[in-house]
Design a protein around this motif. Structure first.
Motif, PDB file in Angstrom:
ATOM      1  N   LEU A   1     -18.236  60.850  -0.797  1.00 30.98           N
ATOM      2  CA  LEU A   1     -19.402  59.990  -0.611  1.00 30.98           C
ATOM      3  C   LEU A   1     -19.505  59.526   0.843  1.00 30.98           C
ATOM      4  O   LEU A   1     -20.594  59.554   1.436  1.00 30.98           O
ATOM      5  CB  LEU A   1     -19.320  58.781  -1.539  1.00 30.98           C
ATOM      6  N   ILE A   2     -18.406  59.109   1.419  1.00 30.68           N
ATOM      7  CA  ILE A   2     -18.429  58.653   2.813  1.00 30.68           C
ATOM      8  C   ILE A   2     -18.899  59.772   3.737  1.00 30.68           C
ATOM      9  O   ILE A   2     -19.717  59.556   4.640  1.00 30.68           O
ATOM     10  CB  ILE A   2     -17.032  58.147   3.226  1.00 30.68           C
ATOM     11  N   ALA A   3     -18.412  60.980   3.514  1.00 30.51           N
ATOM     12  CA  ALA A   3     -18.811  62.118   4.346  1.00 30.51           C
ATOM     13  C   ALA A   3     -20.296  62.408   4.193  1.00 30.51           C
ATOM     14  O   ALA A   3     -20.988  62.720   5.181  1.00 30.51           O
ATOM     15  CB  ALA A   3     -17.981  63.341   3.971  1.00 30.51           C
ATOM     16  N   GLU A   4     -20.816  62.301   2.984  1.00 35.41           N
ATOM     17  CA  GLU A   4     -22.237  62.568   2.756  1.00 35.41           C
ATOM     18  C   GLU A   4     -23.116  61.514   3.430  1.00 35.41           C
ATOM     19  O   GLU A   4     -24.176  61.837   3.989  1.00 35.41           O
ATOM     20  CB  GLU A   4     -22.504  62.623   1.248  1.00 35.41           C
ATOM     21  N   LEU A   5     -22.696  60.270   3.393  1.00 31.21           N
ATOM     22  CA  LEU A   5     -23.443  59.216   4.077  1.00 31.21           C
ATOM     23  C   LEU A   5     -23.441  59.445   5.588  1.00 31.21           C
ATOM     24  O   LEU A   5     -24.474  59.329   6.255  1.00 31.21           O
ATOM     25  CB  LEU A   5     -22.833  57.847   3.758  1.00 31.21           C
ATOM     26  N   ALA A   6     -22.279  59.769   6.120  1.00 31.57           N
ATOM     27  CA  ALA A   6     -22.149  59.964   7.566  1.00 31.57           C
ATOM     28  C   ALA A   6     -22.920  61.174   8.066  1.00 31.57           C
ATOM     29  O   ALA A   6     -23.304  61.232   9.242  1.00 31.57           O
ATOM     30  CB  ALA A   6     -20.676  60.090   7.941  1.00 31.57           C
ATOM     31  N   ALA A   7     -23.171  62.128   7.189  1.00 35.38           N
ATOM     32  CA  ALA A   7     -23.838  63.361   7.595  1.00 35.38           C
ATOM     33  C   ALA A   7     -25.349  63.215   7.706  1.00 35.38           C
ATOM     34  O   ALA A   7     -26.015  64.100   8.264  1.00 35.38           O
ATOM     35  CB  ALA A   7     -23.506  64.474   6.602  1.00 35.38           C
ATOM     36  N   ASP A   8     -25.924  62.131   7.210  1.00 40.13           N
ATOM     37  CA  ASP A   8     -27.390  62.017   7.183  1.00 40.13           C
ATOM     38  C   ASP A   8     -27.817  60.571   7.403  1.00 40.13           C
ATOM     39  O   ASP A   8     -28.482  59.967   6.576  1.00 40.13           O
ATOM     40  CB  ASP A   8     -27.916  62.527   5.839  1.00 40.13           C
ATOM     41  N   ILE A   9     -27.432  60.012   8.546  1.00 41.68           N
ATOM     42  CA  ILE A   9     -27.724  58.605   8.845  1.00 41.68           C
ATOM     43  C   ILE A   9     -29.186  58.457   9.255  1.00 41.68           C
ATOM     44  O   ILE A   9     -29.664  59.174  10.140  1.00 41.68           O
ATOM     45  CB  ILE A   9     -26.796  58.096   9.961  1.00 41.68           C
ATOM     46  N   PRO A  10     -29.919  57.531   8.640  1.00 39.82           N
ATOM     47  CA  PRO A  10     -31.334  57.349   8.993  1.00 39.82           C
ATOM     48  C   PRO A  10     -31.509  56.868  10.435  1.00 39.82           C
ATOM     49  O   PRO A  10     -30.605  56.280  11.036  1.00 39.82           O
ATOM     50  CB  PRO A  10     -31.803  56.272   8.001  1.00 39.82           C
ATOM     51  N   ALA A  11     -32.699  57.103  10.944  1.00 40.07           N
ATOM     52  CA  ALA A  11     -33.023  56.615  12.287  1.00 40.07           C
ATOM     53  C   ALA A  11     -33.030  55.095  12.296  1.00 40.07           C
ATOM     54  O   ALA A  11     -33.370  54.447  11.295  1.00 40.07           O
ATOM     55  CB  ALA A  11     -34.383  57.153  12.712  1.00 40.07           C
ATOM     56  N   ALA A  12     -32.640  54.531  13.416  1.00 42.53           N
ATOM     57  CA  ALA A  12     -32.568  53.078  13.549  1.00 42.53           C
ATOM     58  C   ALA A  12     -33.967  52.461  13.540  1.00 42.53           C
ATOM     59  O   ALA A  12     -34.956  53.099  13.924  1.00 42.53           O
ATOM     60  CB  ALA A  12     -31.843  52.706  14.836  1.00 42.53           C
ATOM     61  N   VAL A  13     -34.045  51.234  13.083  1.00 38.77           N
ATOM     62  CA  VAL A  13     -35.279  50.450  13.147  1.00 38.77           C
ATOM     63  C   VAL A  13     -34.981  49.188  13.951  1.00 38.77           C
ATOM     64  O   VAL A  13     -33.837  48.927  14.326  1.00 38.77           O
ATOM     65  CB  VAL A  13     -35.799  50.084  11.743  1.00 38.77           C
ATOM     66  N   GLU A  14     -36.003  48.401  14.214  1.00 40.76           N
ATOM     67  CA  GLU A  14     -35.825  47.179  14.993  1.00 40.76           C
ATOM     68  C   GLU A  14     -34.841  46.245  14.282  1.00 40.76           C
ATOM     69  O   GLU A  14     -35.015  45.944  13.092  1.00 40.76           O
ATOM     70  CB  GLU A  14     -37.171  46.473  15.167  1.00 40.76           C
TER      71      GLU A  14
END
Length: 335
Positions: A186-199
């Motif tokens: 799960l950690i690897a899957e999250l790290a592989a597709d991090i959303p673009a930052a917002v304000e």
């Protein structure tokens, strides 16, 4: 040591300091259950009540014991329209402490506190109100918050999503693998597709119904600010959403009829905030990973004798469910 009315303080030295600062002659300092950062007490004077948070004797005011950090953010948020208890006294002399108003009402987490059950319509109404409070919190101009904080301490840097994952991954990694099935994946899957930052905004860090006091249907205070930060608003909203679904806590929680689903919470939040930044599946999954890591950490502490709490033995099914549900969300699979 007894107070002037004969009642005994839980901590006589601290009690004397607090009463002097607040201009009180009586009222015992009593332990307030539920506080997790530092030491938490209640003091009830003849006309008002107070909550006192103090650094444990012999401890440094760092990490979760840095109670004055909470006083700083409460002062910064006061007057913004977000309900927070007013800070009435701050004492930096060691052991440091601060006192704030004892707000009226109760804070109940419907899916986790069956013994304090509130009726489903009330639970639903409170949760939607809390979503609006979160939208209002994230609407507070960050510059004003930072200027207020900077008057007494350094403003924290923005917590990136990479740092957020890293923080909870370290917590998860410290839990034995048999207690966190597929946690590494799960950690690897999250790290592989991090959303673009917002304000970035002011992030509460533990926003949920159990941290909002209500007097009936009226919110009186957003409490427990010990892990506030500056970061992505979707982190707060995703975490709040975890507590809408009792089925995520098998053995530890229960489903509550009529609670708003995560999508409805997000709609209410966006309406109050007046802009987007609603949660995605990624943030819902991150929040489940965070919950699994926290539960695993607490269970390990119990089994090692650091904090005896047999209730923690109910957590393994919930840890596994959180991880499995998070992976299904990321994969777009039925849950």
């Amino acid at each position: 040591m007894s107070t002037s009315n004969g009642e005994t303080d839980a901590d006589p030295r601290l009690g004397a300091r607090v009463r002097t600062a607040l201009g009180l002659e009586s009222g015992p300092l009593t332990v307030l259950e539920g506080g997790r950062s530092g030491l938490t007490y209640a003091l009830r004077g003849p006309e008002a009540g107070y909550v006192v948070k103090a650094v444990p004797p012999g401890r440094r005011a760092t990490g979760r014991h840095d109670v004055l950090r909470q006083a700083v953010i409460l002062d910064a948020v006061a007057g913004t329209g977000v309900p927070v208890p007013a800070v009435r006294a701050v004492d930096e002399e060691q052991p440091a402490w601060f006192a704030m108003d004892l707000a009226a009402g109760e804070a109940v987490e419907p899916v986790l506190e069956p013994d304090r059950a509130i009726d489903p319509p009330t639970a639903r109404a409170r949760m939607l109100t809390a979503a609006r409070i979160l939208g209002e919190l994230h609407s507070v101009p960050l510059g004003a918050i930072e200027r207020s904080v900077a008057a007494s301490r350094p403003v924290p840097e923005v917590t990136t999503l990479e740092a957020e994952i890293g923080k909870w991954a370290r917590t998860m990694d410290a839990v034995p693998e048999d207690l966190r099935p597929q946690g590494t994946e799960l950690i690897a899957e999250l790290a592989a597709d991090i959303p673009a930052a917002v304000e970035p905004v002011l992030v509460h860090g533990d926003f949920r119904l159990g941290n909002v006091l209500f007097d009936g249907l009226v919110p009186t205070a957003l409490i427990d600010w010990e892990i506030w930060s500056v970061g992505d608003p979707r982190v707060d909203l995703g975490w709040f959403g975890v507590f809408t679904d009792g089925t995520l806590f098998p053995g530890a929680g229960h489903a509550v009829d009529g609670l708003p689903a995560e999508a409805e919470l997000a709609d209410t939040y966006r309406e109050a905030r007046g802009r987007g930044s609603g949660p995605t599946a990624w943030f819902a999954a991150l929040s489940r990973m965070k919950m699994a890591a926290i539960m695993g950490h607490n269970l390990v502490r119990h089994r090692r004798g650091a904090h005896h709490d047999p209730v923690q033995e109910q957590l393994p099914p919930s840890i596994a469910k959180m991880i499995a549900d998070a992976r299904a969300l990321l994969a777009g699979e039925p849950r």
